[in-house]
Design a protein around this motif. Structure first.
Motif: not given
Length: 311
Positions: A23-30
């Motif tokens: 399911g990537y991504p499900t939240h912010p990426i740094t």
């Protein structure tokens, strides 16, 4: 029993990462940038982060971590969870030259997963406007005549600008004071302000200030002139033959990041690099985007290893 527990732990971890990749991504990426805000690597990172946010459907946040020529930032990526939510941008300095400069706690080839090469550009020999030289030969002569007074700014020890400065000393016999900064941006500000005399700057950071008349450009460190600035001669034309240094940028993830996540990130990068607006913004910075065949993780891995062997 202990060995069995270790095997089971890694098996469970592997299953968890694989499940998370679906399911990537499900939240912010740094995206970790190894230099200060406003420098060439930071500028490229922010252009990419903006477009990757659209491609991935999650915000890509840029985080600047400075120090030790970028090795602190790369170490942060190496130690991050291999879940695709921490990635790092870097270049020949942070991922090649640092191996010969610093006692690193990680292996630059074995402890990172290559995602894609995104751009490459030469450096430009630049000086403050008050320098009396009108061309590269005059600049070198001026430096030789004022060796105890001339200062040379770099983005940090071990960065391409530092290596190029030392190489310039070796080839010309001219000596000057080398001043290290925590990134290209503060070095550029001091060059514009006339606090230092000269430097090698990536086209990405130098061209806007050259066009604005804030600094003077003498030559690009490549065999051909820049499409974005054809008026600047090559080092061959300017009198410093074969003085080539390409600063290429790539993106990496921590080792053991699931293949499915690497594929997803790579696809998003390819989509970003195909965007006409992104291509124009990078071209305006003197960046050349590699051909599609050179945008794969495998191509970055091969180029990375070749550069380490070379330098």
């Amino acid at each position: 029993m202990k060995t069995l527990r270790v095997v089971l732990f890694h098996a469970v971890l592997g299953c968890a990462l694989t499940a998370g990749a679906q399911g990537y991504p499900t939240h912010p990426i740094t995206m970790i940038v190894p230099f200060s805000a406003g420098g060439p690597t930071d500028t490229i990172a922010r252009i990419m982060a903006e477009r990757l946010t659209r491609a991935l459907g999650q915000t890509v946040v840029v985080e600047n971590i400075t120090g030790a020529g970028g090795s602190i930032a790369v170490g942060r990526v190496v130690r991050a969870a291999p879940d695709g939510y921490t990635i790092g941008i870097g270049h020949i300095g942070t991922h090649v030259i640092n191996g010969a400069i610093y006692p690193l706690t990680y292996d630059m080839l074995k402890d990172l997963e290559p995602v894609a090469m995104i751009a490459t550009n030469p450096q430009i020999v630049v000086s403050k406007n008050a320098a009396p030289a009108k061309n590269l030969k005059e600049l070198i002569a001026w430096v030789k005549a004022n060796q105890e007074k001339v200062s040379f700014g770099t983005g940090g020890a071990g960065t391409p600008s530092h290596v190029s400065g030392v190489q310039l000393q070796n080839i010309t016999g001219a000596q000057f004071q080398i001043v290290h900064y925590r990134g290209s941006a503060p070095a550029m500000q001091d060059l514009i302000g006339g606090h230092i005399d000269l430097g090698f700057e990536q086209a990405a950071s130098a061209l806007p200030h050259v066009r604005a008349g804030k600094i003077r450009a003498y030559a690009v460190t490549s065999k051909t002139r820049l499409l974005a600035a054809p008026e600047i001669p090559t080092v061959d034309e300017a009198g410093l033959p074969n003085f080539y240094m390409a600063v290429w940028h790539g993106i990496w993830a921590p080792k053991n990041t699931p293949k499915a996540i690497i594929v997803r990130l790579n696809a998003a990068i390819i989509e970003a690099l195909a965007d006409s607006a992104v291509r124009q913004r990078l071209a305006d910075l003197g960046q050349e985007i590699p051909p599609r065949a050179q945008q794969t993780p495998e191509a970055l891995a091969a180029h990375h290893k070749a550069e380490i062997d070379k330098w």
